[in-house]
Design a protein around this motif. Structure first.
Motif, short mmCIF file in Angstrom:
data_model
loop_
_atom_site.label_atom_id
_atom_site.label_comp_id
_atom_site.label_asym_id
_atom_site.label_seq_id
_atom_site.Cartn_x
_atom_site.Cartn_y
_atom_site.Cartn_z
N GLU A 548 0.80 -1.24 0.00
CA GLU A 548 0.00 0.00 0.00
C GLU A 548 0.83 1.28 0.00
N PHE A 549 2.00 1.23 0.65
CA PHE A 549 2.71 2.51 0.79
C PHE A 549 3.09 3.13 -0.55
N PHE A 550 3.17 2.32 -1.59
CA PHE A 550 3.46 2.89 -2.90
C PHE A 550 2.28 3.71 -3.43
N LYS A 551 1.08 3.36 -2.97
CA LYS A 551 -0.12 4.11 -3.41
C LYS A 551 -0.33 5.34 -2.55
N GLU A 552 0.16 5.27 -1.32
CA GLU A 552 -0.16 6.33 -0.36
C GLU A 552 0.93 7.38 -0.20
N GLU A 553 2.19 6.98 -0.37
CA GLU A 553 3.30 7.91 -0.14
C GLU A 553 3.88 8.36 -1.46
N ALA A 554 3.91 9.68 -1.68
CA ALA A 554 4.53 10.21 -2.89
C ALA A 554 6.05 10.17 -2.73
N VAL A 555 6.73 9.89 -3.84
CA VAL A 555 8.19 9.83 -3.76
C VAL A 555 8.81 11.05 -4.46
N ALA A 556 9.78 11.66 -3.78
CA ALA A 556 10.50 12.81 -4.33
C ALA A 556 11.49 12.29 -5.38
N PRO A 557 11.94 13.08 -6.34
CA PRO A 557 11.65 14.51 -6.49
C PRO A 557 10.37 14.82 -7.27
N HIS A 558 9.74 13.82 -7.86
CA HIS A 558 8.58 14.15 -8.70
C HIS A 558 7.25 14.07 -7.93
N ASN A 559 7.33 13.62 -6.69
CA ASN A 559 6.14 13.52 -5.84
C ASN A 559 4.98 12.78 -6.51
N VAL A 560 5.27 11.56 -6.90
CA VAL A 560 4.27 10.73 -7.57
C VAL A 560 4.00 9.47 -6.75
N THR A 561 2.79 8.96 -6.91
CA THR A 561 2.42 7.70 -6.25
C THR A 561 2.19 6.64 -7.33
N PHE A 562 2.03 5.40 -6.90
CA PHE A 562 1.64 4.34 -7.84
C PHE A 562 0.11 4.35 -7.88
N ASP A 563 -0.44 4.91 -8.96
CA ASP A 563 -1.87 5.27 -8.95
C ASP A 563 -2.73 4.42 -9.87
N PHE A 564 -2.28 3.22 -10.18
CA PHE A 564 -3.12 2.35 -11.01
C PHE A 564 -4.26 1.75 -10.19
N THR A 565 -5.42 1.63 -10.80
CA THR A 565 -6.51 0.93 -10.11
C THR A 565 -6.29 -0.57 -10.26
N ASP A 566 -6.93 -1.34 -9.40
CA ASP A 566 -6.82 -2.80 -9.49
C ASP A 566 -7.29 -3.29 -10.86
N GLU A 567 -8.37 -2.66 -11.36
CA GLU A 567 -8.92 -3.08 -12.65
C GLU A 567 -7.91 -2.85 -13.77
N GLU A 568 -7.20 -1.74 -13.68
CA GLU A 568 -6.18 -1.46 -14.72
C GLU A 568 -5.08 -2.52 -14.68
N LEU A 569 -4.63 -2.84 -13.48
CA LEU A 569 -3.56 -3.86 -13.37
C LEU A 569 -4.04 -5.21 -13.88
N ASP A 570 -5.30 -5.53 -13.58
CA ASP A 570 -5.81 -6.85 -13.98
C ASP A 570 -5.90 -7.03 -15.49
N LYS A 571 -5.89 -5.93 -16.21
CA LYS A 571 -5.97 -6.03 -17.69
C LYS A 571 -4.62 -6.44 -18.30
N THR A 572 -3.54 -6.31 -17.52
CA THR A 572 -2.19 -6.49 -18.10
C THR A 572 -2.04 -7.85 -18.78
N LEU A 573 -2.34 -8.90 -18.06
CA LEU A 573 -2.16 -10.23 -18.65
C LEU A 573 -3.50 -10.91 -18.91
N GLU A 574 -4.48 -10.10 -19.27
CA GLU A 574 -5.80 -10.66 -19.56
C GLU A 574 -5.85 -11.08 -21.02
N PHE A 575 -5.45 -12.29 -21.29
CA PHE A 575 -5.58 -12.82 -22.66
C PHE A 575 -5.74 -14.31 -22.60
#
Lengths: 575, 82
Positions: A548-575
């Motif tokens: 979870e901490f990757f979704k909740e804590e922004a990382v410097a210097p760009h102050n970004v989080t890992f903001d993919f939804t579960d549904e987006e991730l689940d599409k990756t290997l959906e074939f």
């Protein structure tokens, strides 16, 4: 080509012809298929029902450049899912020259034993190896070469594999006989240890049994493919000159160099541990800045790193290792990191999971961030087999539990490698979704995210990342099946003539008529099999997630989080 | 027109363009209107099209962009690994 089966309960060895449906498979494609076909996914990874499959790629021992990678497949004691762990060194080529498509090790001895498997042109024998008990890989290699000849390949376990720790690797010797190449990830060493095997000695003899349907066509295609590899600025110039450690500075600039257990994206001492510093240090101490991990590699990204006195310290000193013991642990002394690399190679543990575990022990207050002497002392405990050594040697997830910390960067219990998933988002998608557990090589999105290879995908945005990771994961499954080094992906991604030559090589060796799409479909099949095995083992979509901490804590210097939804991730290997 | 100060960071073999003690990093004062392209000319980078350029950690593809006071400009030749 033949498949050999070694039953470690009866010490019987049998040979079988290659089944029709396995003919077109090699490397990871074959290991994952055999594990999927023969191992009950609910088996205990260290029990008699698990198997360990060793397979060279489809091009091993051929004229194809940089095609000597080895696949080892099993049910992983680390992730609990299917595992293919990939190494350089000379084992794949030696096995292919002897005509082996795969070696399957199954069952286990009743009592704890240590054995040596010897594979020569005369056949396979099993010998007692109790004299190697609790010896490290360097010493094991020296003893076995003295006994069995200087030219043999040695695959071996250090102390960690004997103790069946979940970060235990299988070492594979390089052309100089040093145990610097490892099937590092996923605890394959623990599985080999559970089968009562300490080492495998391979003597390829003189004859090369590799056959071609049409050697002239193969040679022409291999030549053209080599030209593409050498013409690409990364595989032709960047990798031979600086090795993988050159990534320290580029990831640091991009804000993707995980520092202090993934708190920051830049390390104030990056320069001290950079590829540039390593290059100068190696030159000054008369090591080797360029080195091939197996004969026939034309990228030669490995190196030999000497100590201050000019004596050999370590080799195959990769970016991920430098990162794990370096910025991740806030350690800035490259010699200390090199020493830890050597210790990991000797004890036989994955440098990524072990380095991350040391950082997690720092997180848990066992030692201070930046304490390189403390970290070295801690690693020594693995070799001794003490309780704290066993904790660290079981990897980052186990260490996190032992120290009661929640900040543990793992997916499916396997440690995240050296690219922050928040600021190199395509890499984050791969960590989350690959059936292997967090693994950078499974779909190396750093290419388009950072290196400008294979197009440009903004590393800080979500757009295009799922598709990028999917395509790379499929292509990687193909390369891992062929036995290619993953770095041939650089020319394949940028030079449209390169992949058709791969198809030409397959068709001229195996008398097939595959086009590119059919080859890529094969890669998809490998991933489907692996996903299905994991599902049977109880690994669901809920494990295709980052902590979870990757979704909740922004990382410097760009102050970004890992903001993919579960549904987006689940599409990756959906074939 | 007033000058601005930027930090140039060169990597791998590009470092040979600066004195070795600088370790590839140099603060330089340039005219306000200079672009990435101008800067590369000034530093002596020839094969611009194959370089990776980042300003403040963000990759730039358009070298006509003007530089701003305090920018950290990192320039890499083609490198890779994993």
């Amino acid at each position: 080509m033949k498949i050999c089966r070694i039953d470690m309960s009866t010490k019987s060895i049998s040979f079988e012809e290659v089944k029709e449906e396995y003919v077109g498979l090699g490397g990871r494609g074959l290991t994952s298929r055999i594990i999927s076909d023969e191992v009950d996914a609910t088996s205990h990874p260290l029990g008699k029902n698990n198997k360990l499959v060793i397979a060279p790629g489809l091009f091993a021992g051929t004229l194809a450049p940089s095609s000597g990678r080895l696949s080892v497949g099993t049910k992983s004691p680390l992730t609990g899912g299917i595992k293919e762990s990939n190494a350089g060194g000379t084992a794949a080529q030696s096995l292919a020259k002897l005509g082996y498509k795969a070696v399957i090790i199954e069952n286990k001895p009743k009592n704890q034993e240590l054995n040596l498997i010897k594979i020569t042109p005369e056949g396979i024998t099993i010998e007692d190896a109790s004299y190697l008990k609790m010896k490290g890989n360097y010493e094991v290699g020296n003893i076995l070469r003295e006994k069995h000849g200087e030219k043999v390949t040695v695959m071996s376990l250090g102390q960690a594999g004997e103790m069946r720790l979940t970060a235990a690797s299988i070492a594979v010797t390089d052309p100089e006989g040093r145990p610097t190449r490892h099937c590092g990830r996923g605890g394959t060493g623990a599985v080999l240890g559970s089968k009562g095997i300490k080492a495998i000695v391979i003597d390829p003899g003189k004859e090369n049994k590799v056959e071609y349907h049409n050697i002239d066509n193969f040679r022409a295609a291999a030549r053209n493919f080599s030209k593409s590899v050498l013409a690409h600025p990364v595989s032709g110039q960047g990798l031979p000159a600086y090795g993988t450690a050159v990534l320290v500075n580029i990831l640091n600039e991009a804000g993707g160099l995980p520092t202090d257990n993934f708190r920051e994206g830049r390390f104030e001492f990056a320069e001290n541990i950079s590829g540039e510093t390593m290059f100068e240090t190696i030159e000054k101490r008369k090591g080797q800045t360029t080195h091939a991990c197996h004969p026939g590699c034309i990228m030669r990204c490995s190196q030999v790193y000497n100590d201050k006195k000019g004596d050999y310290l370590t080799g195959g000193f990769e970016y991920e290792t430098i990162w794990a013991f370096g910025s991740h642990c806030h350690i800035k002394d490259l010699d200390s990191i090199a020493k830890m690399d050597k210790m990991c190679d000797d004890f036989g543990v994955d440098t990524i999971d072990t380095g991350v575990a040391v950082g997690v022990a720092m997180e848990g207050g066992y030692l201070e961030f930046g304490d390189d002497k403390g970290a070295i002392k801690l690693l020594e405990e693995i070799g001794k087999g003490s309780p704290i050594g066993r904790i660290i040697g079981n990897g980052a997830a186990f260490t996190g539990q032992a120290f009661g910390t929640e900040r543990v960067p793992v997916v499916k219990r396997q440690a995240l490698p050296a690219y922050d998933p928040r600021s190199v988002k395509g890499q984050g998608v791969t960590y989350a979704t690959t059936p292997m557990g967090a693994d950078h090589t499974a779909g190396y999105a750093v290419t388009s995210n950072i290196l400008g290879v294979g197009g440009v995908v903004d590393p800080l945005k979500k757009d295009g990342q799922v598709e990028l990771s999917r395509n790379l994961q499929i292509a990687t499954a193909v390369l891992d099946s062929l036995g290619f080094c993953i770095f041939v992906a650089f020319p394949i991604l940028d030079d449209e003539t390169a992949f058709p030559e791969v198809a030409n090589m397959i068709n001229s060796k195996y008398n097939t008529n595959f086009d590119i799409n059919e080859i890529l479909a094969g890669g998809q099949e490998v991933l489907k099999l692996e996903k299905a095995f994991n599902q049977r083992a109880g690994i669901t979509k809920a494990q295709d997630r980052l902590p979870e901490f990757f979704k909740e804590e922004a990382v410097a210097p760009h102050n970004v989080t890992f903001d993919f939804t579960d549904e987006e991730l689940d599409k990756t290997l959906e074939f | 027109m007033r000058n601005i100060q930027i930090e140039v960071r060169l990597f791998a073999y590009l470092r040979e363009l600066l004195p070795s003690e600088s370790r590839g990093v140099k603060k330089i004062e340039i005219k306000n209107c200079l672009t990435i392209d101008d800067l590369m000319d000034e530093v002596g980078i020839l094969e611009k099209e194959i370089m990776i350029v980042m300003i403040n950690g963000i990759r730039r593809l358009d070298y006509n962009e003007s530089l701003k006071d305090g920018d950290r400009v990192a320039i890499f030749p083609p490198v890779g690994g994993g």
